[in-house]
Design a protein around this motif. Structure first.
Motif, PDB file in Angstrom:
ATOM      1  N   SER A 147      37.943  39.498  50.470  1.00 59.06           N
ATOM      2  CA  SER A 147      38.953  39.011  50.667  1.00 59.06           C
ATOM      3  C   SER A 147      40.647  39.796  50.031  1.00 59.06           C
ATOM      4  O   SER A 147      40.885  39.960  51.111  1.00 59.06           O
ATOM      5  CB  SER A 147      39.465  37.627  49.386  1.00 59.06           C
ATOM      6  N   LYS A 148      40.165  40.914  49.690  1.00 54.42           N
ATOM      7  CA  LYS A 148      40.776  42.320  49.283  1.00 54.42           C
ATOM      8  C   LYS A 148      40.584  43.586  49.808  1.00 54.42           C
ATOM      9  O   LYS A 148      41.094  43.869  50.094  1.00 54.42           O
ATOM     10  CB  LYS A 148      41.058  42.615  47.736  1.00 54.42           C
ATOM     11  N   LEU A 150      37.940  45.353  49.610  1.00 55.09           N
ATOM     12  CA  LEU A 150      38.105  46.463  49.547  1.00 55.09           C
ATOM     13  C   LEU A 150      36.944  47.353  49.400  1.00 55.09           C
ATOM     14  O   LEU A 150      35.644  47.102  49.901  1.00 55.09           O
ATOM     15  CB  LEU A 150      37.158  46.053  47.439  1.00 55.09           C
ATOM     16  N   GLN A 154      32.216  45.552  44.614  1.00 51.96           N
ATOM     17  CA  GLN A 154      32.743  43.834  44.025  1.00 51.96           C
ATOM     18  C   GLN A 154      33.856  43.972  43.009  1.00 51.96           C
ATOM     19  O   GLN A 154      33.810  44.937  41.978  1.00 51.96           O
ATOM     20  CB  GLN A 154      32.027  42.910  43.444  1.00 51.96           C
ATOM     21  N   CYS A 155      35.250  42.914  42.690  1.00 54.81           N
ATOM     22  CA  CYS A 155      36.000  43.195  41.680  1.00 54.81           C
ATOM     23  C   CYS A 155      35.355  42.315  40.653  1.00 54.81           C
ATOM     24  O   CYS A 155      34.502  41.997  41.302  1.00 54.81           O
ATOM     25  CB  CYS A 155      37.241  42.260  41.996  1.00 54.81           C
ATOM     26  N   GLY A 157      36.075  39.604  40.418  1.00 51.54           N
ATOM     27  CA  GLY A 157      36.642  37.636  40.169  1.00 51.54           C
ATOM     28  C   GLY A 157      35.793  37.625  40.464  1.00 51.54           C
ATOM     29  O   GLY A 157      36.001  35.393  41.456  1.00 51.54           O
ATOM     30  N   ALA A 158      34.327  37.140  41.098  1.00 54.81           N
ATOM     31  CA  ALA A 158      33.280  35.905  42.337  1.00 54.81           C
ATOM     32  C   ALA A 158      33.518  35.071  40.650  1.00 54.81           C
ATOM     33  O   ALA A 158      32.486  35.886  39.763  1.00 54.81           O
ATOM     34  CB  ALA A 158      32.326  37.337  42.801  1.00 54.81           C
ATOM     35  N   GLU A 164      36.244  34.592  44.444  1.00 52.71           N
ATOM     36  CA  GLU A 164      37.989  33.896  43.641  1.00 52.71           C
ATOM     37  C   GLU A 164      38.999  32.862  45.004  1.00 52.71           C
ATOM     38  O   GLU A 164      39.727  32.251  43.647  1.00 52.71           O
ATOM     39  CB  GLU A 164      38.462  35.144  42.696  1.00 52.71           C
ATOM     40  N   VAL A 165      38.910  33.927  45.607  1.00 54.03           N
ATOM     41  CA  VAL A 165      40.148  32.871  46.228  1.00 54.03           C
ATOM     42  C   VAL A 165      39.563  31.791  46.953  1.00 54.03           C
ATOM     43  O   VAL A 165      40.775  30.919  47.674  1.00 54.03           O
ATOM     44  CB  VAL A 165      41.123  34.143  47.362  1.00 54.03           C
TER      45      VAL A 165
ATOM     46  N   HIS B 107      43.791  38.193  43.119  1.00 54.23           N
ATOM     47  CA  HIS B 107      44.795  38.216  44.421  1.00 54.23           C
ATOM     48  C   HIS B 107      46.414  37.406  44.477  1.00 54.23           C
ATOM     49  O   HIS B 107      45.792  36.126  43.499  1.00 54.23           O
ATOM     50  CB  HIS B 107      43.075  37.455  45.773  1.00 54.23           C
ATOM     51  N   LEU B 110      46.328  33.212  43.866  1.00 54.18           N
ATOM     52  CA  LEU B 110      45.718  33.013  42.550  1.00 54.18           C
ATOM     53  C   LEU B 110      47.471  32.716  41.403  1.00 54.18           C
ATOM     54  O   LEU B 110      47.249  32.345  40.702  1.00 54.18           O
ATOM     55  CB  LEU B 110      44.893  33.512  41.555  1.00 54.18           C
ATOM     56  N   PHE B 120      46.283  45.838  48.358  1.00 52.52           N
ATOM     57  CA  PHE B 120      45.192  46.700  47.247  1.00 52.52           C
ATOM     58  C   PHE B 120      44.988  47.152  48.893  1.00 52.52           C
ATOM     59  O   PHE B 120      43.815  48.114  49.341  1.00 52.52           O
ATOM     60  CB  PHE B 120      43.827  45.290  48.197  1.00 52.52           C
ATOM     61  N   ASP B 123      42.081  51.166  44.821  1.00 52.22           N
ATOM     62  CA  ASP B 123      41.432  49.907  44.413  1.00 52.22           C
ATOM     63  C   ASP B 123      41.086  49.869  43.282  1.00 52.22           C
ATOM     64  O   ASP B 123      41.200  51.384  43.121  1.00 52.22           O
ATOM     65  CB  ASP B 123      39.872  48.910  45.263  1.00 52.22           C
ATOM     66  N   GLN B 168      27.937  44.914  39.340  1.00 53.50           N
ATOM     67  CA  GLN B 168      28.732  45.513  38.194  1.00 53.50           C
ATOM     68  C   GLN B 168      28.540  46.522  37.592  1.00 53.50           C
ATOM     69  O   GLN B 168      29.432  47.745  37.076  1.00 53.50           O
ATOM     70  CB  GLN B 168      29.397  43.935  36.225  1.00 53.50           C
ATOM     71  N   LYS B 171      29.155  48.796  39.814  1.00 54.91           N
ATOM     72  CA  LYS B 171      31.159  49.194  40.098  1.00 54.91           C
ATOM     73  C   LYS B 171      31.011  50.155  38.776  1.00 54.91           C
ATOM     74  O   LYS B 171      32.148  51.006  39.183  1.00 54.91           O
ATOM     75  CB  LYS B 171      31.502  47.832  40.305  1.00 54.91           C
ATOM     76  N   ALA B 229      35.921  34.085  36.687  1.00 52.65           N
ATOM     77  CA  ALA B 229      34.433  35.084  36.679  1.00 52.65           C
ATOM     78  C   ALA B 229      34.353  35.312  35.579  1.00 52.65           C
ATOM     79  O   ALA B 229      35.072  35.930  34.619  1.00 52.65           O
ATOM     80  CB  ALA B 229      35.224  35.945  37.348  1.00 52.65           C
TER      81      ALA B 229
END
Lengths: 209, 292
Positions: A147-148, A150, A154-155, A157-158, A164-165, B107, B110, B120, B123, B168, B171, B229
């Motif tokens: 959605s972003k 990216l 990953q952000c 927000g999942a 998240e959206v 986002h 939200l 974005f 990031d 995660q 990332k 989340a």
């Protein structure tokens, strides 16, 4: 309209490990495809013994059509270490989606041109955003699947693998991570920081020359 | 004062979060911060948190700094392209603000303005590397900056109790590669899960601050479990919040739970980051109970 442009030679050489099976899409009239350059490049790769077969067809964005075409060349595909696709981003995603266990790479970048955008009534989506990220993401597009949009992972927000959206939508980067894990290519996530280049194809050309 | 200096000195770094108001009067924020947060190592200032439009993080950092606090400028990529982000970083440096926490950002859908265009352009990862580039005396288009380049303590976030913890961690590694020097985590309630995350995160050799969100009610805990989340409040904590409603309402249960989490996790972290969300007045009690 859209225009597909061959990635530069160093980028393509860097993609090829071992032998490849090549797919060219000459499908829709809306695409300006670099046929002569692609053919010259592929002839050179073939002369170096790097090509197990070349499939030139149309509308590889149609999964049914693609399946029949790919299955008819199954032995050459199995023999190859990877599949190199010369098409717009939708075509690459269709092939990567079907050949889930195979390394599938894009030989082209896809840029937008004004006018009719072709017919791709599919879950696979290409925004024709320019320099294609599919080679870093296991053939799942981070621009359209996230959605972003990216390009570096990953952000936070999942939730339960959903975005998240939109709780109906799978997290695109979760899908990418799982695909890379399946392909044994998590090393791609250690590549340098990616920046999305929003310049158009002629601006990119000017930057590079 | 860069928080990286404090980590280097071996200080257990305690920070808390300040949410700027939806309006242009900052006296209230400053007074509250002076009263409850002045003993902390630094104060994070959120950037239109949850995609709700508010007064800016940078302006709030500046007034807090003028009031003697040590601000950490939270910067998200949701509302600004790479030109504006670099420009705001230079503005921060011009004000002497030298701590930045880099986030991708929630986002726009939200928040309270879902009609807005989500940006974005960068990031969290590319924002960190952009700061590194600015620190080298150039902008990311390769143009030279005039005068001495800025320097920042570069922070990032990670969600240790996320259900996709391997993604995660990957990332987090990208953030370290891009220049992250310290991490603050999403709120932790499941200490076992957190500790096993920290065992894996140790390899990156960066200080980590445990994230704490004070639980205000059983309803809040259930809501976060369903909708936020990376947050999992275990059922026994929810039962504890339900057991004595008056005590929970007074904030005592939430503070006791948080203090317990901090004590359990303290050996594994280099600091704590408290997100009190309106309960800043409870922070001194939390510090005392947690033995900080």
């Amino acid at each position: 309209m859209l225009i597909t442009q061959l990635k530069n030679r160093e980028a393509i050489d860097a993609l090829i490990s071992g032998t490849c099976f090549i797919v060219n899409c000459h499908g829709c009239g809306e695409v300006s495809f670099p046929a002569a350059e692609a053919q010259a490049l592929q002839a050179e790769l073939a002369s170096q013994g790097k090509v197990t077969g070349i499939l030139t067809t149309d509308y590889i964005c149609s999964p049914e059509n693609m399946k029949v075409n790919l299955e008819s060349r199954r032995s050459e595909i199995d023999e190859a270490d990877m599949v190199l696709v010369f098409s717009c981003g939708v075509g690459v995603q269709t092939v990567a989606g079907y050949l889930e266990d195979k390394k599938v790479c894009a030989g082209c970048d896809t840029y937008r041109l004004p006018g009719f955008q072709g017919v791709t009534p599919l879950e696979y989506d290409c925004e024709q955003c320019g320099e294609c990220f599919l080679n870093l993401t296991g053939g799942i597009c981070p621009i359209t699947a996230c959605s972003k949009s990216l390009v570096n992972g990953q952000c936070g927000g999942a939730k339960n693998g959903k975005c998240e959206v939109d709780p109906e939508m799978d997290c695109g980067w979760e899908r990418i991570y799982r695909r890379l894990e399946q392909l044994g290519r998590l090393d791609l996530l250690k590549r340098p920081v990616q920046l999305h280049n929003y310049a158009t194809d002629d601006e990119v050309y000017k930057q590079n020359n | 004062m860069k928080v990286t200096e404090l980590f280097r000195k071996g200080e257990f770094v305690v920070t808390a979060e300040v949410g700027p108001p939806k309006g242009c009067h900052l006296e209230g924020v400053v007074e509250e911060a002076k009263e409850y947060l002045s003993g902390l190592s630094a104060v994070n200032v959120t950037d239109c948190q949850s995609s709700v439009m508010r007064v800016g993080s940078l302006a709030t950092c500046k007034v807090l700094k003028d009031a003697g606090l040590n601000p950490i400028y939270q910067l998200t990529c949701r509302d600004r392209n790479r030109i504006a982000l670099q420009s705001d970083l230079l503005s921060a440096a011009a004000f002497g603000i030298d701590n930045v926490l880099c986030l991708t950002g929630d986002h726009t859908k939200l928040g309270d303005t879902p009609q807005a265009k989500p940006v974005f352009d960068l990031d969290s990862v590319s924002l960190l590397s952009t700061i590194k580039t600015l620190e080298s005396g150039y902008d990311i288009a390769g143009n030279e900056l005039v005068g001495d380049p800025p320097t920042f303590a570069k922070g990032a976030v990670v969600s240790p109790c996320s259900d996709s913890v391997d993604a995660q961690l990957s990332k987090m590694e990208r953030k370290v590669m891009a220049g992250a020097e310290f991490f603050q985590t999403q709120a932790v309630y499941d200490t076992e899960r957190f500790i096993s995350f920290m065992e894996k995160a140790k390899q990156f050799d960066r200080p980590v601050q445990l994230g704490i969100v004070l639980l205000k009610s059983a309803g809040m805990a259930s809501y976060m479990n369903k909708s936020v989340a990376g947050i999992h409040v275990p059922p026994d904590m929810i039962a504890e919040l339900k057991a004595d409603k008056e005590k929970t309402k007074a904030g005592i249960t939430g503070v006791e739970i948080a203090a317990r989490i901090i004590r359990e996790c303290k050996p594994y972290v280099q600091g704590v980051h408290i997100m009190a969300m309106g309960w800043e007045s409870k922070i001194p009690m939390l510090m005392e109970l947690a033995g900080l």
